[in-house]
Design a protein around this motif. Structure first.
Motif, short mmCIF file in Angstrom:
data_model
loop_
_atom_site.label_atom_id
_atom_site.label_comp_id
_atom_site.label_asym_id
_atom_site.label_seq_id
_atom_site.Cartn_x
_atom_site.Cartn_y
_atom_site.Cartn_z
N ASP A 45 0.86 -1.20 0.00
CA ASP A 45 0.00 0.00 0.00
C ASP A 45 0.88 1.24 0.00
OD1 ASP A 45 -2.09 -1.79 0.32
OD2 ASP A 45 -2.31 -1.41 2.49
N LEU A 46 1.95 1.20 0.81
CA LEU A 46 2.86 2.33 0.91
C LEU A 46 3.59 2.55 -0.42
CD1 LEU A 46 4.43 1.68 4.44
CD2 LEU A 46 2.55 3.23 3.85
N LEU A 47 3.97 1.44 -1.05
CA LEU A 47 4.65 1.55 -2.34
C LEU A 47 3.75 2.22 -3.37
CD1 LEU A 47 6.91 0.90 -4.38
CD2 LEU A 47 5.90 -1.40 -4.61
N ARG A 48 2.51 1.78 -3.47
CA ARG A 48 1.58 2.39 -4.44
C ARG A 48 1.41 3.88 -4.16
NH1 ARG A 48 -1.22 -1.67 -7.22
NH2 ARG A 48 -1.44 -3.63 -6.07
N GLU A 49 1.26 4.19 -2.87
CA GLU A 49 1.07 5.59 -2.47
C GLU A 49 2.27 6.44 -2.90
OE1 GLU A 49 1.61 7.36 1.84
OE2 GLU A 49 -0.22 6.19 1.75
#
Ligand code: FES
Length: 285
Positions: free
Chosen positions: A197-201
């Motif tokens: 999720d952090l990567l996509r963000e």
């Protein structure tokens, strides 16, 4: 010590607890410490015994200099998950152990302004040496390799199941230029949810990474590889494939890579041709 010739003897310098069941071990092995680079690994087994017979692979955490300023010891981090690591957790300073390395290819020298490392579980450990090298704060290898231009920032996204399982990050928190964000599956610390999720963000944000290095459980790495492919961001995955021999003889560690044929693939040995592969080359099922 003659690292190229196979097994040799190293001595335990220090053992420290980083979390429940997680330890940082340092071994005195100057020749290997001078040559190893981030993402490479080595095999370790007890000295003078046959149980367990096979060594276990461990990734570089960092090298430590001696009094003359040259690399003298190798540090690595491990979880206690079986007979071998249970035995290792009882090793103390001065203990003789058998060591073989450095092995494998390791991560490429970073060449970008913003490098991201995504680590899951024990797979976060190579990020220490990766960050120091990328930021121009430490050189590895012989001859010492270095980034043509140091990165301005490195981001570590570290995913674990719960806060109680995460390692002590003091070593990483001391690095200038490194930003750390934690994700926990149960929401007990940091971002509640997956580290991806952090990567996509980040990829959708104002300062996305130009390259992503990753190590952790296979489902996480598969997701990271796919996300980076979709975003057209360079990504390297360090596979944690189980290994028996560690030097290319047993084929217990193979992974699939794409060939020039659009639907074709072939096997590669993680211990010799890896453990680091460009995500763009791997068959990510
Ligand atoms: Fe034996 Fe890779 S572990 S070939």
């Amino acid at each position: 010590m003659v690292a190229d010739a196979g097994w040799t003897t190293a001595r335990v310098v220090e053992q420290r607890t980083l979390a429940a069941g997680t330890f940082r071990l340092r071994l005195h092995c100057p020749e290997a410490a001078a040559r190893i680079t981030p993402g490479q690994f080595f095999m370790v087994r007890p000295h003078g015994g046959t149980d367990p017979l096979l060594g276990r692979p461990f990734a570089l955490y960092d090298t430590i200099d001696g009094q003359d300023g040259s690399p003298e010891s190798i540090g690595f981090v491990y979880h206690v998950i079986g007979k071998m690591t249970s035995l290792m957790s009882r090793w103390t300073g001065g203990e003789a152990v058998e060591f073989w390395g450095p092995l494998g290819n390791g991560f490429p020298v970073p060449r970008c302004r913003h490098l991201m490392y995504v680590g899951g579980g024990i797979g976060y450990t190579p990020s220490l040496a990766v960050a120091r090298e990328a930021l121009g704060q430490r050189a590895y290898g012989s001859p010492a390799r270095s980034a043509e231009q140091a990165a301005e920032r490195v981001t570590l996204y570290y995913g674990v199941q719960s806060a109680g399982q995460r390692a002590d990050l003091t070593d990483l928190e001391s690095i200038d230029g490194l930003t750390i964000r934690i994700a926990t599956d149960d929401g007990s610390e940091g971002h509640p949810g997956l580290v991806t999720d952090l990567l996509r963000e980040s990829l959708d944000g104002d300062d996305p990474p130009e390259a992503v290095y990753c190590c952790g459980p296979l489902p996480m790495m598969t997701a990271v590889g796919r996300i980076c492919r979709e975003a057209d961001v360079d990504c390297w995955l360090s596979l944690e494939t189980p290994m028996a021999c560690g030097f290319g003889a047993c084929f217990s560690c193979v992974t699939r890579v794409q060939t020039d044929d659009p639907d074709g693939w072939d096997y590669r040995r993680t211990c010799v041709e890896g453990p680091v592969f460009p995500a763009a080359q791997l068959v990510l099922d």
